[in-house]
Design a protein around this motif. Structure first.
Motif, mmCIF file in Angstrom:
data_model
loop_
_atom_site.group_PDB
_atom_site.id
_atom_site.type_symbol
_atom_site.label_atom_id
_atom_site.label_comp_id
_atom_site.label_asym_id
_atom_site.label_seq_id
_atom_site.Cartn_x
_atom_site.Cartn_y
_atom_site.Cartn_z
ATOM 1 N N VAL A 172 -31.997 -7.995 22.122
ATOM 2 C CA VAL A 172 -30.952 -8.955 22.170
ATOM 3 C C VAL A 172 -30.137 -8.027 21.053
ATOM 4 C CG1 VAL A 172 -30.142 -11.107 20.905
ATOM 5 C CG2 VAL A 172 -32.264 -11.031 21.964
ATOM 6 N N ALA A 196 -30.657 -6.899 17.453
ATOM 7 C CA ALA A 196 -31.528 -7.487 16.559
ATOM 8 C C ALA A 196 -32.736 -7.730 16.946
ATOM 9 C CB ALA A 196 -30.804 -9.159 16.576
ATOM 10 N N ALA A 241 -33.326 -14.681 16.677
ATOM 11 C CA ALA A 241 -32.804 -14.339 17.674
ATOM 12 C C ALA A 241 -33.689 -14.373 19.002
ATOM 13 C CB ALA A 241 -32.241 -12.908 17.626
ATOM 14 N N HIS A 274 -28.176 -17.761 23.504
ATOM 15 C CA HIS A 274 -27.265 -17.045 23.261
ATOM 16 C C HIS A 274 -25.892 -16.695 24.396
ATOM 17 C CE1 HIS A 274 -29.556 -15.114 19.931
ATOM 18 N NE2 HIS A 274 -30.624 -14.856 20.759
ATOM 19 N N ALA A 322 -23.254 -12.288 22.836
ATOM 20 C CA ALA A 322 -24.491 -11.457 22.609
ATOM 21 C C ALA A 322 -25.038 -10.993 24.131
ATOM 22 C CB ALA A 322 -25.709 -12.579 21.775
#
Length: 596
Positions: A26, A37, A63, A72, A77
């Motif tokens: 991510v 992340a 996340a 997301h 993202a």
């Protein structure tokens, strides 16, 4: 690797996993490019199993949890890898299939229920709306389902309370309502993202007991995201430890907590505050420091114990109190709507000591703290400071005392102006006091930034550029600016991960030692309060029910309420955690059988 330590029946290891994550990455766009992340994460969760995702803030826990429902999507993202939930390829699923998955097959409980619930709509109507999205049901049937799930999660008088709006619920009841909403469609997977953060210990225990009971009854899988290893001890079968978006350790909960293999996991465990064991400062600094910059943590020399377990012998009853409150009372509202938040509280704070104030949400802790520094006017009672009663002084007479009585607030985000640099926020009390040139004010602020472990060159940065722990350090620097004698710290570490929490606690202890400060430390975390306090006052329904030296209150509590608070504190032993849960269930059953 799943055990049956918390589930009613062990998941079938030969069955297809309920969740399968492979190579998950991510990345979030920033001005400087993509920030990763989550970095190549792999794990599975069996149907009916429970997995805890543990790590510091920024480790990628949330996340990862969001990726299970592809929350997301549409945010900018970049999510790659494979995520399968109940046979659905989540990342490749079309929007219609994703809507069916969310709430129907997999549901999520968020950390802050206020931001997840519509403030203008009744709780029951919100749950009914979710149910109708996934089922062809009449409004009456959906309404009945909402009442049923609210009753199941322990909302008293569920039919009536279903018509209440979120602001009419306590924090624990709002979290129960959010769990009820997640359960409305009987999902196979429940993702709980920090569901007990900022809740007091008794409500936290109730929420964790509820999740355990729901798993046992429904057979749903649970992914529990938390920074608190005490929370996972009695709630999951396996633990996955994350650092910087990568898995550093994964295994059965009992094995990982009793014999962690990785230094990072050992450091996380060492930083968890315990009722009877001080947190070693070496453990605080052993964990990787934040990427934003260096954090200075010096060993708090005052954390040495006498033979009776109390810190130091300089705070005995012989000295003259710095502050003495007598029969403080605070009421809100008038007439039939009047509510007494603090009811006849008397206490003293001596120079250089820490008085811990503990109690459940709504016990009056924050109201008391605000009165002590005269941010609130008492309805009745006296506050003796500097040889006079300051309880009824007007603002003009109070102005000289504002320098000496300061407060550090729970949420540094809401107490810092987002449009002003942190340096200017720290400078505010110095400018208000007058008598200093601009050059001297800037120099003083830079000294304070360095004093709390922040880079003086960050003077012109804004609050959003800092982590939660760093923002709390800014709040401490602002409180220190006018050179106070007493600081009231209102839940200063409640929303921080355990290592950041330990760093802030160590910083406060160091500042107290070096500057001779008196502290009033308000918190719902009894383990943290024991670490920092010389004396403790236990509040319930606006009154102090027990007060004394920390060793006396913790090791030999007299009041049943204090005993109940201590029994609800999470422990790192899964067996002991299960024993305590069984005892709480028995007490609840006894109370239900005998309402009197």
């Amino acid at each position: 690797m799943t055990t049956a330590s918390t589930a009613a029946t062990a998941p079938d290891p030969t069955a297809e996993p309920l969740v399968r994550v492979a190579g998950l990455r991510v990345e979030f766009p920033t001005a400087g490019g993509l920030v990763r992340a989550v970095d190549g994460l792999d794990f599975t969760l069996a149907a009916g199993g429970a997995l805890g995702l543990v790590g510091e803030s920024g480790s990628g826990k949330s996340a990862t949890a969001y990726a299970l429902l592809d929350l997301h999507r549409g945010t900018g993202a970049r999510v790659t890898g494979s995520v399968r939930v109940a046979g659905t390829d989540v990342l490749a699923a079309p929007d219609a299939e994703l809507r069916r998955l969310r709430g129907g097959v997999a549901a999520m409980v968020f950390q802050d229920p206020l931001s997840s619930l519509d403030p203008y709509q009744a709780i029951g109507d919100q749950i009914a709306e979710v149910y109708r999205v996934h089922h062809r049901a009449s409004r009456a049937a959906a309404r009945a389902r909402a009442v049923a799930v609210l009753d199941r999660v322990g909302i008293p008088d569920a039919a009536r309370r279903s018509r209440s709006r979120p602001h009419e619920f306590s924090g624990g009841m709002r979290q129960r309502a959010l769990i009820a909403m997640a359960l409305a469609c009987e999902p196979r997977l429940l993702v709980a993202d920090e569901p007990t953060t900022a809740l007091d210990v008794t409500v936290q225990a109730q929420i964790l007991d509820l999740l355990h009971e729901l798993r046992a009854e429904t057979g749903m899988g649970l992914l529990l995201v938390t920074h608190d290893l005490g929370v996972v001890a009695g709630s999951v079968d396996e633990v996955l430890v994350l650092e910087g978006g990568r898995a550093v350790e994964h295994g059965p909960v009992a094995e990982l907590l009793n014999a962690p293999a990785q230094p990072y996991t050992r450091a996380l465990l060492a930083a968890v505050p315990r009722l009877g064991v001080p947190v070693p400062v070496a453990a605080v600094v052993a964990v990787t420091e934040p990427a934003e910059g260096p954090v200075t943590v010096r060993e708090p020399a005052r954390a040495t114990a006498d033979d009776d377990g109390d810190k130091g012998d300089d705070n005995g009853d012989d000295g003259e109190p710095l502050l003495r409150a007598v029969d403080l009372r605070r009421e809100f509202g008038r007439g039939r709507t009047a509510f007494t938040a603090v009811d006849g509280v008397s206490l003293t704070v001596r120079p250089g000591e820490t008085l811990g104030v503990v109690g459940e949400s709504g016990s009056g802790k924050t109201t008391l703290g605000r009165m002590l520094v005269r941010l609130l006017d008492p309805t009745a009672g006296t506050i003796h400071y500097g040889g006079r009663d300051i309880a009824r002084l007007g603002e003009r007479a109070l102005r000289p005392l504002r320098r000496e009585l300061q407060m550090v607030f729970q949420d540094p985000v809401s107490s810092l102006n987002p449009r002003r640099s942190i340096g200017e926020s720290i400078a505010d009390p110095l400018r208000a006091a007058g008598g200093m040139t601009d050059a001297r004010i800037v120099a003083r602020v830079r000294e304070l930034l360095d004093r709390v472990g922040l880079d003086p060159d960050w003077y012109h940065r804004y609050p959003h550029e800092f982590s939660g722990g760093q923002r709390q350090r800014v709040g401490i620097a602002r409180a220190l600016a006018p050179e106070p004698r007493l600081i009231v710290c209102d839940e200063p570490v409640s929303a921080l991960d355990v290592t950041t929490q330990a760093q802030v606690v160590a910083l406060l202890a160091e500042l107290q030692r070096d500057l001779g400060l008196a502290l009033v430390f308000i918190a719902h975390d009894l383990a943290v309060v024991r670490q920092v306090s010389d004396r403790v006052a236990v509040m319930r329904a606006g009154r102090v029910v027990e007060e004394g030296p920390v060793s006396q209150v913790y090791d030999a509590p007299r009041d049943p309420y204090t005993k109940g608070l201590l029994a609800a504190v999470p422990v790192l032993d899964p067996v002991e955690s299960a024993t305590r849960r069984t005892a709480r269930r028995a007490i609840r059953a006894l109370g239900a059988a005998d309402p009197s």
